[in-house]
Design a protein around this motif. Sequence first.
Motif, mmCIF file in Angstrom:
data_model
loop_
_atom_site.group_PDB
_atom_site.id
_atom_site.type_symbol
_atom_site.label_atom_id
_atom_site.label_comp_id
_atom_site.label_asym_id
_atom_site.label_seq_id
_atom_site.Cartn_x
_atom_site.Cartn_y
_atom_site.Cartn_z
ATOM 1 N N SER A 42 14.089 -20.200 29.898
ATOM 2 C CA SER A 42 14.252 -18.876 29.883
ATOM 3 C C SER A 42 13.273 -18.151 29.140
ATOM 4 O O SER A 42 12.277 -17.267 29.572
ATOM 5 C CB SER A 42 15.630 -18.365 29.398
ATOM 6 N N ILE A 57 10.284 -17.318 40.505
ATOM 7 C CA ILE A 57 11.297 -17.384 39.695
ATOM 8 C C ILE A 57 12.231 -16.138 39.519
ATOM 9 O O ILE A 57 13.006 -15.504 39.719
ATOM 10 C CB ILE A 57 11.990 -18.371 38.347
ATOM 11 N N LEU A 58 11.011 -15.023 38.901
ATOM 12 C CA LEU A 58 11.403 -14.238 38.834
ATOM 13 C C LEU A 58 11.638 -12.640 39.738
ATOM 14 O O LEU A 58 11.962 -11.824 39.689
ATOM 15 C CB LEU A 58 10.352 -13.385 37.316
ATOM 16 N N ARG A 60 12.869 -14.555 42.739
ATOM 17 C CA ARG A 60 13.759 -13.963 43.293
ATOM 18 C C ARG A 60 15.403 -13.295 42.771
ATOM 19 O O ARG A 60 15.908 -12.983 43.074
ATOM 20 C CB ARG A 60 13.871 -15.782 43.282
ATOM 21 N N LEU A 61 14.821 -13.265 41.032
ATOM 22 C CA LEU A 61 15.725 -13.068 40.811
ATOM 23 C C LEU A 61 15.852 -11.805 40.325
ATOM 24 O O LEU A 61 16.408 -11.097 39.318
ATOM 25 C CB LEU A 61 15.952 -13.996 38.577
ATOM 26 N N HIS A 62 14.723 -11.027 41.283
ATOM 27 C CA HIS A 62 14.470 -9.681 40.338
ATOM 28 C C HIS A 62 14.637 -8.896 39.577
ATOM 29 O O HIS A 62 14.549 -8.143 39.028
ATOM 30 C CB HIS A 62 15.907 -8.627 41.271
ATOM 31 N N LYS A 63 13.537 -9.892 39.106
ATOM 32 C CA LYS A 63 13.056 -9.407 36.778
ATOM 33 C C LYS A 63 11.253 -9.255 36.983
ATOM 34 O O LYS A 63 11.259 -9.088 35.938
ATOM 35 C CB LYS A 63 13.785 -10.650 36.385
#
Length: 542
Positions: A42, A57-58, A60-63
């Motif tokens: 993380s 990845i961020l 896809r995680l909407h971060k």
Amino acid sequence: MDHRLFQHEELYARPRSRINYFAWTVAILLLTGFTLAAWLGSFYIFDQPERPDSYRILQRLHKIELPKRFELTAAPAGEFLNAKQLYDRYVEMGSAELAKTNAELARNYIRNYFQVRGLVPYVIGQFAIMEARELEPNDVFTSGMVALTNAVDRGELLMEHVYPAETATVPLMKQTLSVGLEIKLERTHDLSAVIHAERLVDGRIMITAIPLLYGTYTVTRGPGTFRLAPPLNLNLAAGWPLLKEQPRRKAELHYAMYRRSAGAGDQVPVAAGLAPSGTPPPAQNELVRIEPAKPVETPVQAPLTTAKGVAKTTPRLKGAKLAKNQKPTPAPKPSPAPTQPLIVEKPATPEVAAATTGGPSPAPKPLATRPPIVAATPAAPVVALASPPPIATATPVPVLPAQPVPPDASGNALASTAGGGTWKTFPPGRMPLGRLIATGDLNDLADRGNTGERVYLRGQFVVNFSDANRAVLRPRTKLTDTVLHFGAGSSTRIIVEFPAGYRPPPQGAVVSRDEARPYEITEVRKLEDGKLNVFVREIMQP
């Protein structure tokens, strides 16, 4: 032997199994390792969004947020560097330090400059376009244009300037971003941030910059404007820079052929390590950013008043007319200074009141006559005809046609300009919010630079020089401040620019400015000998 003691035991029961402590230890260690891997992963993903896998990845995680459009007054704090300063900064870095710097530059841009360490580097200066091409899906920025440019005053510095925009705007951008067009980046209008730096094989430096304002651009000699837009997606897997080795060499070859065909072949080759000296000549055509014009408040004009005893105002009745061949009635006392005649209408017998001169003289024809001006009052309207005073001369004067008054263009003037004859002024104490500093804080402002916020200057100044619309001031210091070296001292010059219609103070006058009537600082320059040149402008209404 008493068999009753063992009656509850089973002779053929399954023996009790032993606990496998080794297996449990391995399982606990595996779970602990998985927890540590998730924890460290993380940190790896969130702390390094500039890596392609982390960014994916961020997303896809909407971060992660999309790049946003900044305002000129709310941009991140930064420093403005010219071509020489940019080259000197990145050419001295080693490979590891340059890679670390590039990671930090890209990370700050992806995070929209949230919690930035240090100052953001902004580019200023003049750059000539060598090649411009459309951005493709396999680039870092997938829509818009990118222009490969060369610094006009520093041949060792190349810059690829990114213009992200919607697909419908690309055809107009192709027509505008032509080879040879010069790009002028100024600290008062542009915020092009450096997001990558690359050292080439021949020792030159190529930087990648993107305008954080995403504004509207046009050329100084040509029609058409285009507006940029923040990118909706970043393809970090494409890698930096946008123009790789082969396309860049091909663009430089085409630009050299273009310069030779244009008759400037002697200026094409630039040896590494040698920079052309002198100030670059003004460009024939430049790409500049423009802002929509903001309406300027029109000053309230005072109502027209007449001198007591010159004319009497009466209500104007419908259908009233002036009597023909009526002579003006002279005033009881002659006035040495001529005044403007006023024609007042009455219901029955209108009167014409006019001022007379000291002696009789022939009345020549007036030079120009303005149309009648109607001054409306609550009680009675007055119709005033303005004409120039009669000239006592015997020679006839030719009648010149009245020149039309140019329309007031203040409504279309830009509200914020960095040098010109017209800008927005404010009543005392009604200027926009900003930071108020004294002359003692100018050194800190010169070292730190203007971060995009409005900065106002207060203090007492002495006028050393006064011109038509400009004055040079120096801070007024006390004897104790001069002895103890407090404040800015005599090493600071305040160059004040006044808008059209203002009269600068005379030479030797003392000017006092407080928090209600300050000057607005546009630029602070620190010379090599430590002296400061502070450029300000008058924004207060008289």
